[in-house]
Design a protein around this motif. Structure first.
Motif, PDB file in Angstrom:
ATOM      1  N   GLU A   1       1.580  -1.740   7.126  1.00  0.00           N
ATOM      2  CA  GLU A   1       0.136  -1.980   7.038  1.00  0.00           C
ATOM      3  C   GLU A   1      -0.499  -1.206   5.898  1.00  0.00           C
ATOM      4  OE1 GLU A   1      -1.774  -1.414  10.765  1.00  0.00           O
ATOM      5  OE2 GLU A   1      -0.424  -2.788  11.800  1.00  0.00           O
ATOM      6  N   SER A   2       0.000   0.009   5.674  1.00  0.00           N
ATOM      7  CA  SER A   2      -0.639   0.828   4.642  1.00  0.00           C
ATOM      8  C   SER A   2      -0.374   0.291   3.249  1.00  0.00           C
ATOM      9  CB  SER A   2      -0.157   2.278   4.756  1.00  0.00           C
ATOM     10  OG  SER A   2       1.226   2.315   4.495  1.00  0.00           O
ATOM     11  N   ALA A   3       0.637  -0.560   3.120  1.00  0.00           N
ATOM     12  CA  ALA A   3       0.950  -1.099   1.803  1.00  0.00           C
ATOM     13  C   ALA A   3       0.170  -2.373   1.505  1.00  0.00           C
ATOM     14  CB  ALA A   3       2.443  -1.416   1.724  1.00  0.00           C
TER      15      ALA A   3
ATOM     16  N   PHE B   1       2.110  -7.572  -0.591  1.00  0.00           N
ATOM     17  CA  PHE B   1       2.860  -6.333  -0.374  1.00  0.00           C
ATOM     18  C   PHE B   1       3.655  -6.038  -1.639  1.00  0.00           C
ATOM     19  CE2 PHE B   1       2.356  -8.451   3.656  1.00  0.00           C
ATOM     20  CZ  PHE B   1       1.936  -7.446   4.504  1.00  0.00           C
ATOM     21  N   GLN B   2       3.246  -5.017  -2.356  1.00  0.00           N
ATOM     22  CA  GLN B   2       3.962  -4.671  -3.578  1.00  0.00           C
ATOM     23  C   GLN B   2       5.129  -3.768  -3.217  1.00  0.00           C
ATOM     24  OE1 GLN B   2       1.545  -2.730  -6.537  1.00  0.00           O
ATOM     25  NE2 GLN B   2       2.967  -3.248  -8.161  1.00  0.00           N
ATOM     26  N   ASP B   3       6.292  -4.097  -3.766  1.00  0.00           N
ATOM     27  CA  ASP B   3       7.460  -3.258  -3.542  1.00  0.00           C
ATOM     28  C   ASP B   3       7.672  -3.040  -2.035  1.00  0.00           C
ATOM     29  OD1 ASP B   3       9.572  -2.004  -4.593  1.00  0.00           O
ATOM     30  OD2 ASP B   3       8.456  -0.399  -5.587  1.00  0.00           O
ATOM     31  N   PHE B   4       7.746  -4.130  -1.279  1.00  0.00           N
ATOM     32  CA  PHE B   4       7.671  -4.028   0.181  1.00  0.00           C
ATOM     33  C   PHE B   4       8.817  -3.231   0.789  1.00  0.00           C
ATOM     34  CE2 PHE B   4      10.620  -7.470  -0.259  1.00  0.00           C
ATOM     35  CZ  PHE B   4      11.427  -7.394   0.859  1.00  0.00           C
ATOM     36  N   GLU B   5       9.933  -3.131   0.072  1.00  0.00           N
ATOM     37  CA  GLU B   5      11.073  -2.409   0.644  1.00  0.00           C
ATOM     38  C   GLU B   5      10.791  -0.933   0.871  1.00  0.00           C
ATOM     39  OE1 GLU B   5      15.246  -3.650  -0.696  1.00  0.00           O
ATOM     40  OE2 GLU B   5      13.897  -4.511  -2.191  1.00  0.00           O
TER      41      GLU B   5
ATOM     42  N   LEU C   1       5.967  -9.248  -2.074  1.00  0.00           N
ATOM     43  CA  LEU C   1       5.881 -10.266  -1.039  1.00  0.00           C
ATOM     44  C   LEU C   1       4.442 -10.765  -0.937  1.00  0.00           C
ATOM     45  CD1 LEU C   1       8.071 -11.142   0.976  1.00  0.00           C
ATOM     46  CD2 LEU C   1       7.115  -9.498   2.585  1.00  0.00           C
ATOM     47  N   VAL C   2       4.297 -12.063  -0.734  1.00  0.00           N
ATOM     48  CA  VAL C   2       2.961 -12.633  -0.527  1.00  0.00           C
ATOM     49  C   VAL C   2       3.002 -13.516   0.712  1.00  0.00           C
ATOM     50  CG1 VAL C   2       1.166 -14.102  -1.488  1.00  0.00           C
ATOM     51  CG2 VAL C   2       2.480 -12.633  -2.992  1.00  0.00           C
TER      52      VAL C   2
ATOM     53  N   PRO D   1      -0.052   3.909  -4.688  1.00  0.00           N
ATOM     54  CA  PRO D   1       0.573   3.625  -3.414  1.00  0.00           C
ATOM     55  C   PRO D   1       0.132   2.279  -2.836  1.00  0.00           C
ATOM     56  CG  PRO D   1      -1.155   5.253  -3.147  1.00  0.00           C
ATOM     57  CD  PRO D   1      -1.085   4.944  -4.600  1.00  0.00           C
ATOM     58  N   VAL D   2      -1.056   1.802  -3.199  1.00  0.00           N
ATOM     59  CA  VAL D   2      -1.515   0.534  -2.634  1.00  0.00           C
ATOM     60  C   VAL D   2      -0.976  -0.625  -3.460  1.00  0.00           C
ATOM     61  CG1 VAL D   2      -3.588   1.361  -1.519  1.00  0.00           C
ATOM     62  CG2 VAL D   2      -3.639   0.770  -3.936  1.00  0.00           C
ATOM     63  N   SER D   3      -0.957  -1.779  -2.842  1.00  0.00           N
ATOM     64  CA  SER D   3      -0.407  -2.944  -3.522  1.00  0.00           C
ATOM     65  C   SER D   3      -1.392  -3.499  -4.542  1.00  0.00           C
ATOM     66  CB  SER D   3      -0.088  -4.034  -2.497  1.00  0.00           C
ATOM     67  OG  SER D   3       0.953  -3.610  -1.661  1.00  0.00           O
ATOM     68  N   PHE D   4      -0.880  -3.764  -5.701  1.00  0.00           N
ATOM     69  CA  PHE D   4      -1.592  -4.475  -6.759  1.00  0.00           C
ATOM     70  C   PHE D   4      -3.042  -4.026  -6.967  1.00  0.00           C
ATOM     71  CE2 PHE D   4       1.704  -7.377  -5.145  1.00  0.00           C
ATOM     72  CZ  PHE D   4       2.521  -7.282  -6.243  1.00  0.00           C
ATOM     73  N   PRO D   5      -3.233  -2.792  -7.415  1.00  0.00           N
ATOM     74  CA  PRO D   5      -4.597  -2.310  -7.613  1.00  0.00           C
ATOM     75  C   PRO D   5      -5.340  -3.063  -8.715  1.00  0.00           C
ATOM     76  CG  PRO D   5      -3.000  -0.761  -8.504  1.00  0.00           C
ATOM     77  CD  PRO D   5      -2.228  -1.787  -7.736  1.00  0.00           C
ATOM     78  N   ARG D   6      -4.615  -3.770  -9.555  1.00  0.00           N
ATOM     79  CA  ARG D   6      -5.306  -4.444 -10.656  1.00  0.00           C
ATOM     80  C   ARG D   6      -5.210  -5.960 -10.537  1.00  0.00           C
ATOM     81  NH1 ARG D   6      -2.595  -0.331 -14.806  1.00  0.00           N
ATOM     82  NH2 ARG D   6      -0.819  -1.441 -13.937  1.00  0.00           N
TER      83      ARG D   6
END
Lengths: 558, 173
Positions: free
Chosen positions: A384-386, A372-376, A360-361, A439-444
């Protein structure tokens, strides 16, 4: 040591090595070089799969080329060649290769919306003065059109899978379909096209007979919504449209209302944007994005505009940019979310979901994009942590597009392209560990800025932006122009303008009724956005006949 | 020395009704293992089908040591009853299969052992284990320079200087 293994096992080992790795390996020794050469087709087909250039590991080259038709792959003769071209395309996107700015002028110079079908090589546009045009992509010629008096000025349009949707004044949406895709008796009986559609279709078909019916559409249906709606979106086969209380989902194949979602925004919030995936409906209000399950119709998640995100990156816009590059990489630097001045990145203006429905963007008004990567994963937890927040430090974000693992943002100062996973196709030098669970969204994530021409400043009235696997399309203002900005009281029947900011051609603004808003138009916008106004703000963009379809083309091979 | 051994058909108490197999390693160790543990191996499954066709069960001789065989049995026991997508005959090459944490620990062995396990898995036709080994082997050279790869692979640079500088196999530009 690997020499002791049978060739099929060596090929299994090589199947998880990136193209760079394979290149290094083939330079190790004559034996390794000849092993890679002797098994070239298998090795590079596997690599194409590893790099996600093809979907199935056992595709034939012919199938792969059929799917990825056109310029970048024209004349590809081997899997190795296919890989080389695919990598080059990624490099072009990443500002390490070629990108050119082009203008498609056949559609006219009052373009409002753009929808592109790369497969069919069609570009559909609606216009500020009304009308709809279908033009061919390169060579740029008109294939078909609907007249100005038929399609309303500033009509929104959506396209997918050969279906074209645009709105009429009132509660109806017209659905047209590529003429060669159906017979008249297949049209949905529930909501057949009306006489006006059929009449205008006959005339249009006659008018454009020079290319053998290519790019022609015929009326498919006329869908009347039960209530007036504000925003709509079409993702085949579902047409979603919402107002401030409800969202309606129609299946365009049958014309049937398949779902109604209630309470789409919170009280006194406005719908700014709607989006859908196979599993969810997304409604973007200014203060909250609400996500609904399509299975149950229930709300499953909401993201508030007051969300506090810990992981924040900022675009280093002061970094030295190459002088003449159309696209150049822009470093992203982490910043301390707990530090610095209070920061409110503004209301939500758009939400997009990836085509697989996982990522999600969100775009916010004042220089901020949320990922939000893999928001589900966070349906029951704290979203928030994602989140990953990227601040572009360019005020007034206008448009967002999300396709093919890239996000493109149009902002006051230019176009920005995010590549969500820069290591995925290994165009960056980052180690390619495709299985690192983060665990975080889109580290790269990586960022590029687009500067088609230095001398053209961007006008802030870009009204449409679309991204395909090889190009970006947008409404391109060819010169700096007047922009009118008006403030209205809410609720009044015929509200008088409260403030007007004008950007003159020399780049200076005059803001008459807003006290203190002098200087350039951006300051005026900032000032107005900063005012605590208990009324809705409506921006009226000036129009001028100098807005063709602009295109940044990454598909050129050296 | 193909020893024909008759295997008792009785079931093992508490372990379901799986029949037993007798596996004989190259160092002539006899290992008794339940049939359904080894059903992940296409090779063993075909042998068992043969047994059923001829109603004769005999020991299965394997061309690798008991040390390696026990390792493979440990793998098969761990995934007993689990369906692994990579075992499917049409599964993609292992390049993009998920790496399981347990496999990574399980394959944290020296290089020679890793090569022996992958060969044994290949012989026994256990695609998922072949894949995991292949990934583990690839990890050794992943992201390394050509010079580092030579050292790891134990190969000499036998290109002439001219050949080395001609970009004959350049793919990534």
């Amino acid at each position: 040591m690997l020499g002791l293994l049978p060739p099929e096992l060596i090929l299994d080992v090589l199947s998880s090595l990136s193209l760079q790795c394979l290149l290094s390996l083939s330079l190790v020794s004559r034996q390794w070089n000849s092993f890679v050469a002797a098994n070239e087709e298998t090795v590079y087909r596997q690599a194409a799969h590893l790099h996600d250039f093809i979907r199935s590991a056992y595709s034939s080259l012919q199938d792969a080329l059929r799917e990825r038709h056109g310029n970048p792959w024209r004349g590809a003769i081997s899997w190795k060649d296919f890989c080389r071209r695919s990598v080059q395309l990624q490099r072009n996107w990443g500002g390490q290769g070629r990108a050119v700015a082009r203008v498609l002028s056949s559609a006219g110079s009052d373009v409002h919306r753009i929808k592109v079908d790369e497969q069919e090589r069609l570009c559909v546009t609606t216009h500020m003065h009304g009308g709809l045009t279908v033009s061919h992509l390169f060579p740029d010629v008109i294939l078909w059109s609907l007249p100005q008096r038929y399609v309303r000025p500033y009509a929104h349009c959506e396209y997918g899978n050969g279906f074209l949707v645009f709105d009429r004044i009132g509660n109806s949406k017209e659905v047209w379909r590529l003429a060669c895709d159906f017979h008249d008796d297949e049209r949905p009986a529930l909501c057949p096209p009306d006489a006006a559609q059929c009449r205008v279709s006959a005339v249009a078909a006659q008018r454009h007979c020079e290319y053998g019916g290519r790019g022609h559409f015929r009326p498919w249906a006329l869908i009347s919504f039960p209530e007036t709606t504000l925003a709509y979106r079409f993702v085949y086969p579902t047409l979603l449209s919402a107002n401030d209380s409800r969202a309606f989902l129609y299946d365009v194949r049958t014309g049937a209302l398949v779902q109604t979602v209630e309470d789409v925004v919170r009280d006194e919030d406005d719908v700014n944007y709607v989006e859908l995936s196979a599993r969810h409906v997304f409604v973007c209000g200014s203060g909250e994005v609400r996500i609904f399950s399509r299975e149950t119709g229930q709300r499953v998640m909401q993201i508030q505009s007051l969300i506090f995100v810990e992981r924040v990156l900022a675009a280093d816009i002061d970094s030295q940019q190459p002088q003449n590059a159309v696209v150049s990489p822009l470093p992203l630097v982490p910043i301390d979310a707990y530090d610095g001045a209070p920061y409110y990145p503004g209301e939500f203006i758009a939400v997009h979901v990836s085509s697989d429905g996982r990522d999600l963007v969100l775009l916010r008004r004042q220089g901020c994009v949320l990922f939000f990567q893999d928001f589900e994963r966070y349906v029951d937890g704290d979203i928030e942590s994602a989140a990953l927040e990227v601040r572009l430090r360019s005020t007034l974000h206008l448009y967002l597009a999300f396709e093919h693992d890239r996000v493109c943002v149009a902002a006051r100062k230019g176009l920005y392209i995010f590549t969500l996973d820069s290591a995925r196709h290994s165009t960056s030098r980052a180690a390619c560990d495709v299985n690192d669970p983060h665990p975080v969204s889109f580290p790269r994530i990586s960022l590029c800025a687009v500067q088609p021409y230095k001398r053209h400043t961007w006008s802030p009235d870009l009204s449409c932006l679309q991204i395909t696997d090889r190009r970006i399309f947008f409404t391109w203002n060819m010169r700096t122009r007047r922009v009118a900005l008006q403030l209205y009281h809410g609720g009044d029947e015929d509200p008088p303008p409260r403030a007007v900011a004008m950007l003159q051609d020399d780049g200076h603004s005059v803001a008459e009724s807003v006290p203190g808003a002098h200087g350039d138009v951006e300051q005026a916008f900032d000032m107005i956005a900063g005012l605590e106004l208990n009324m809705p703000l409506q921006l009226i963009w000036g129009t001028a006949d100098d807005t063709p379809v602009g295109c940044i083309d990454f598909s050129l091979m050296p | 020395m193909p020893t024909i051994v008759s295997v008792d058909d009785s079931t093992v108490p508490g372990e379901g009704s799986s029949r037993l197999l007798l596996l004989v390693s190259s160092d002539n160790k006899h290992i008794v293992v339940e049939e359904d543990i080894m059903s992940r191996s296409r090779f063993i499954s075909k042998q068992v089908e043969g047994f059923e066709a001829t109603s004769q069960r005999h020991a299965i001789l394997l061309p690798f040591s008991s040390f390696v065989l026990n390792k493979v049995i440990e793998y098969c026991s761990h995934y007993r009853g689990y369906y692994l997508l990579e075992d499917d005959p049409d599964a993609a090459p292992p390049g993009r299969s998920p790496v399981r944490e347990w496999d990574q620990e399980f394959l944290d062995v020296d290089r020679n052992m890793l090569l022996r396990i992958i060969k044994a898995a290949h012989y026994l036709e256990i695609k998922s284990l072949v894949g995991s080994c292949a990934r583990a082997i690839a990890d050794m050279i992943r992201g390394k320079t050509t010079e580092e790869m030579r050292e790891i692979l134990g190969v000499e640079n036998d290109f002439t200087p001219e050949e080395e500088h001609s970009p004959s196999s350049k793919c990534t530009g």
